[in-house]
Design an enzyme around this catalytic site. Sequence first.
Site, PDB file in Angstrom:
ATOM      1  N   HIS A  45       8.819  77.887 -79.074  1.00 40.18           N
ATOM      2  CA  HIS A  45       9.711  77.558 -80.175  1.00 40.18           C
ATOM      3  C   HIS A  45       9.080  76.481 -81.057  1.00 40.18           C
ATOM      4  O   HIS A  45       8.513  75.498 -80.563  1.00 40.18           O
ATOM      5  CB  HIS A  45      11.046  77.019 -79.650  1.00 40.18           C
ATOM      6  CG  HIS A  45      11.926  78.060 -79.061  1.00 40.18           C
ATOM      7  ND1 HIS A  45      13.305  77.931 -79.054  1.00 40.18           N
ATOM      8  CD2 HIS A  45      11.664  79.243 -78.464  1.00 40.18           C
ATOM      9  CE1 HIS A  45      13.851  78.990 -78.470  1.00 40.18           C
ATOM     10  NE2 HIS A  45      12.862  79.800 -78.102  1.00 40.18           N
ATOM     11  N   TYR A 166      20.650  77.983 -68.918  1.00 41.17           N
ATOM     12  CA  TYR A 166      19.539  78.779 -69.458  1.00 41.17           C
ATOM     13  C   TYR A 166      18.288  77.914 -69.405  1.00 41.17           C
ATOM     14  O   TYR A 166      18.074  77.063 -70.261  1.00 41.17           O
ATOM     15  CB  TYR A 166      19.871  79.191 -70.893  1.00 41.17           C
ATOM     16  CG  TYR A 166      19.112  80.395 -71.413  1.00 41.17           C
ATOM     17  CD1 TYR A 166      17.974  80.883 -70.785  1.00 41.17           C
ATOM     18  CD2 TYR A 166      19.549  81.048 -72.563  1.00 41.17           C
ATOM     19  CE1 TYR A 166      17.298  81.984 -71.275  1.00 41.17           C
ATOM     20  CE2 TYR A 166      18.885  82.150 -73.063  1.00 41.17           C
ATOM     21  CZ  TYR A 166      17.760  82.606 -72.426  1.00 41.17           C
ATOM     22  OH  TYR A 166      17.087  83.710 -72.919  1.00 41.17           O
ATOM     23  N   LYS A 210      14.119  81.739 -68.138  1.00 34.05           N
ATOM     24  CA  LYS A 210      13.296  82.509 -69.065  1.00 34.05           C
ATOM     25  C   LYS A 210      11.875  82.559 -68.511  1.00 34.05           C
ATOM     26  O   LYS A 210      11.201  81.538 -68.404  1.00 34.05           O
ATOM     27  CB  LYS A 210      13.299  81.855 -70.447  1.00 34.05           C
ATOM     28  CG  LYS A 210      12.398  82.549 -71.469  1.00 34.05           C
ATOM     29  CD  LYS A 210      12.891  83.938 -71.806  1.00 34.05           C
ATOM     30  CE  LYS A 210      14.074  83.901 -72.733  1.00 34.05           C
ATOM     31  NZ  LYS A 210      14.520  85.268 -73.135  1.00 34.05           N
ATOM     32  N   ASP A 238      14.368  86.411 -66.718  1.00 29.07           N
ATOM     33  CA  ASP A 238      14.155  87.272 -67.877  1.00 29.07           C
ATOM     34  C   ASP A 238      12.738  87.048 -68.413  1.00 29.07           C
ATOM     35  O   ASP A 238      12.498  86.103 -69.161  1.00 29.07           O
ATOM     36  CB  ASP A 238      15.181  86.943 -68.967  1.00 29.07           C
ATOM     37  CG  ASP A 238      14.882  87.641 -70.290  1.00 29.07           C
ATOM     38  OD1 ASP A 238      14.141  88.642 -70.272  1.00 29.07           O
ATOM     39  OD2 ASP A 238      15.395  87.179 -71.329  1.00 29.07           O
ATOM     40  N   ASN A 240      11.201  88.912 -70.568  1.00 31.65           N
ATOM     41  CA  ASN A 240      11.049  89.558 -71.877  1.00 31.65           C
ATOM     42  C   ASN A 240       9.991  90.655 -71.874  1.00 31.65           C
ATOM     43  O   ASN A 240       9.126  90.730 -72.754  1.00 31.65           O
ATOM     44  CB  ASN A 240      10.739  88.533 -72.966  1.00 31.65           C
ATOM     45  CG  ASN A 240      11.970  87.772 -73.428  1.00 31.65           C
ATOM     46  OD1 ASN A 240      11.922  86.551 -73.572  1.00 31.65           O
ATOM     47  ND2 ASN A 240      13.086  88.462 -73.650  1.00 31.65           N
ATOM     48  N   ASN A 286      18.723  93.009 -73.116  1.00 31.69           N
ATOM     49  CA  ASN A 286      19.101  92.822 -74.512  1.00 31.69           C
ATOM     50  C   ASN A 286      17.943  93.265 -75.401  1.00 31.69           C
ATOM     51  O   ASN A 286      17.905  92.951 -76.587  1.00 31.69           O
ATOM     52  CB  ASN A 286      19.457  91.368 -74.827  1.00 31.69           C
ATOM     53  CG  ASN A 286      18.232  90.487 -74.997  1.00 31.69           C
ATOM     54  OD1 ASN A 286      17.528  90.227 -74.021  1.00 31.69           O
ATOM     55  ND2 ASN A 286      17.963  90.040 -76.209  1.00 31.69           N
ATOM     56  N   HIS A 337      24.214  87.889 -74.628  1.00 27.58           N
ATOM     57  CA  HIS A 337      22.917  87.306 -74.937  1.00 27.58           C
ATOM     58  C   HIS A 337      23.101  86.105 -75.865  1.00 27.58           C
ATOM     59  O   HIS A 337      24.093  85.992 -76.573  1.00 27.58           O
ATOM     60  CB  HIS A 337      22.054  88.381 -75.602  1.00 27.58           C
ATOM     61  CG  HIS A 337      20.841  87.873 -76.300  1.00 27.58           C
ATOM     62  ND1 HIS A 337      20.787  87.680 -77.666  1.00 27.58           N
ATOM     63  CD2 HIS A 337      19.622  87.547 -75.821  1.00 27.58           C
ATOM     64  CE1 HIS A 337      19.581  87.250 -78.002  1.00 27.58           C
ATOM     65  NE2 HIS A 337      18.863  87.152 -76.906  1.00 27.58           N
ATOM     66  N   ASN A 339      20.822  83.311 -78.562  1.00 31.24           N
ATOM     67  CA  ASN A 339      19.626  82.770 -79.194  1.00 31.24           C
ATOM     68  C   ASN A 339      19.993  81.372 -79.672  1.00 31.24           C
ATOM     69  O   ASN A 339      21.129  80.946 -79.524  1.00 31.24           O
ATOM     70  CB  ASN A 339      19.176  83.673 -80.351  1.00 31.24           C
ATOM     71  CG  ASN A 339      17.682  83.581 -80.606  1.00 31.24           C
ATOM     72  OD1 ASN A 339      17.075  82.537 -80.411  1.00 31.24           O
ATOM     73  ND2 ASN A 339      17.091  84.681 -81.031  1.00 31.24           N
ATOM     74  N   ARG A 419      11.052  82.364 -87.985  1.00 26.26           N
ATOM     75  CA  ARG A 419      10.621  82.041 -86.628  1.00 26.26           C
ATOM     76  C   ARG A 419       9.302  82.722 -86.315  1.00 26.26           C
ATOM     77  O   ARG A 419       9.129  83.914 -86.550  1.00 26.26           O
ATOM     78  CB  ARG A 419      11.695  82.485 -85.629  1.00 26.26           C
ATOM     79  CG  ARG A 419      11.336  82.218 -84.191  1.00 26.26           C
ATOM     80  CD  ARG A 419      12.513  82.492 -83.272  1.00 26.26           C
ATOM     81  NE  ARG A 419      12.110  82.437 -81.880  1.00 26.26           N
ATOM     82  CZ  ARG A 419      12.940  82.556 -80.849  1.00 26.26           C
ATOM     83  NH1 ARG A 419      14.238  82.728 -81.078  1.00 26.26           N
ATOM     84  NH2 ARG A 419      12.500  82.512 -79.601  1.00 26.26           N
TER      85      ARG A 419
END
Length: 439
Positions: A45, A166, A210, A238, A240, A286, A337, A339, A419
């Site tokens: 991020h 999270y 994550k 997760d 991804n 998701n 989900h 963000n 982003r």
Amino acid sequence: MTTDFPTESGLAGAQSPSGRATIIDVRITPIAFPDPPLLNAVGCHEPWALRAIVEVDCGDGLVGLGETYGDASHLTVLRMVAPLLVGLDPFRTEHLRSVVDRLLGTAEAPAEKLGPAGGMGPEKTALRVFSAFEVACLDLQGQAIGRPVHDLLGGRVRDEVPFSAYLFYKWARHPGGDADRYGAALDPDGIVAQARTMVRTYGFQSIKLKGGVFAPDEELDAIRALRAEFPTLPLRIDPNAAWSVATSRRVAAETQGLLEYLEDPTEGLAGMAAVAETAGMPLATNMCVVSFDHLPEAVERGSVQVVLSDHHYWGGLRQSVRLAGICETWGLGLSMHSNSHLGISLAAMTHLGAALPQMAYAADTHTPWQLGVDVVEHPLTFVNGAVPVPTSPGLGVRLDRDALARLHENYLRQGITGRDDTGYMRRFHPDFDPAKPRW
């Protein structure tokens, strides 16, 4: 604070032919707020998270709030739609949706209109745009009739909505920046320390990690450390879709009895189905089920057992209720989900969760990563990991205009317009490759 569309003077309290108030102004305010260096499968991020705050104004102080993505491409389409809503009835959201669809939801829509969902087609873009305005209109409706939004969705079936901690692997600070309260988390000890802080502060009763950052065995060590520290709390990971089918099958075998569900271990409906054949826990997504037309194949293949809804891209709160009903029909579990978001989105998620009997799993939330920053006067709070459901009219939150002005000023001066986790990571690790599967 600036507004993108000037208020039309002399229209306060304007009435439709039926005598109902109509929309006289729509304001879109892009904002930026600090974001910690959270790591994920595609990078890190950046120092600022972007959002857009939507105000739908019917005059006489009746203003509905929405929150959505703040990327420049998404702002472009929001600004295209907003003037078309002036004069419409905020209770006729299906008509509002048809206006959005006519502008954006056709195959002929130019590519530059597609915003953050450009790779998913104009119909999905239209849903993303509509969702922010629909939430604001539901907020307006609730204020107008003196009822909370969850009453407009069928009424609450629970008095509090549970959320999950999270967890993220993260650096202690952005290069050149200051450390945040959570510090570094680059190994199992760091992840456990982060979890302790979140559970102590918010009372979370389930935990999500994550993954997709380090080799799977390292992340499995973190899951085992979390289980040792929190023997009774449900756990999830997760990555991804950073793992191959073979790796995902191995991880599923090694975490049987450890995980509540395994989220998006590998890419695509076919890959997820192959993992589900041997997995001893539900697979959640998701990523491979993000629109209604994905559901038939997902059900036929048995690709997923839990769908993580997100009203921001499924088309709003009522479309999310529709999704919940379809999931119930086909025996799929449901969660939500998250963000990077602020308090308007948290309020919308809470009202939705309150009205969904099908929601069997605690929802995701990024609220701890806001580090206390918000755009509403009195953000909803967590009690034992759950948010008590508001009972005041509309969403139950009010805009803090001083905070909105500050966060808008952040947006104007910080320079980020979209982003780019991969680009940011490559500034410090030029050889970083987000290609999947990585393991």
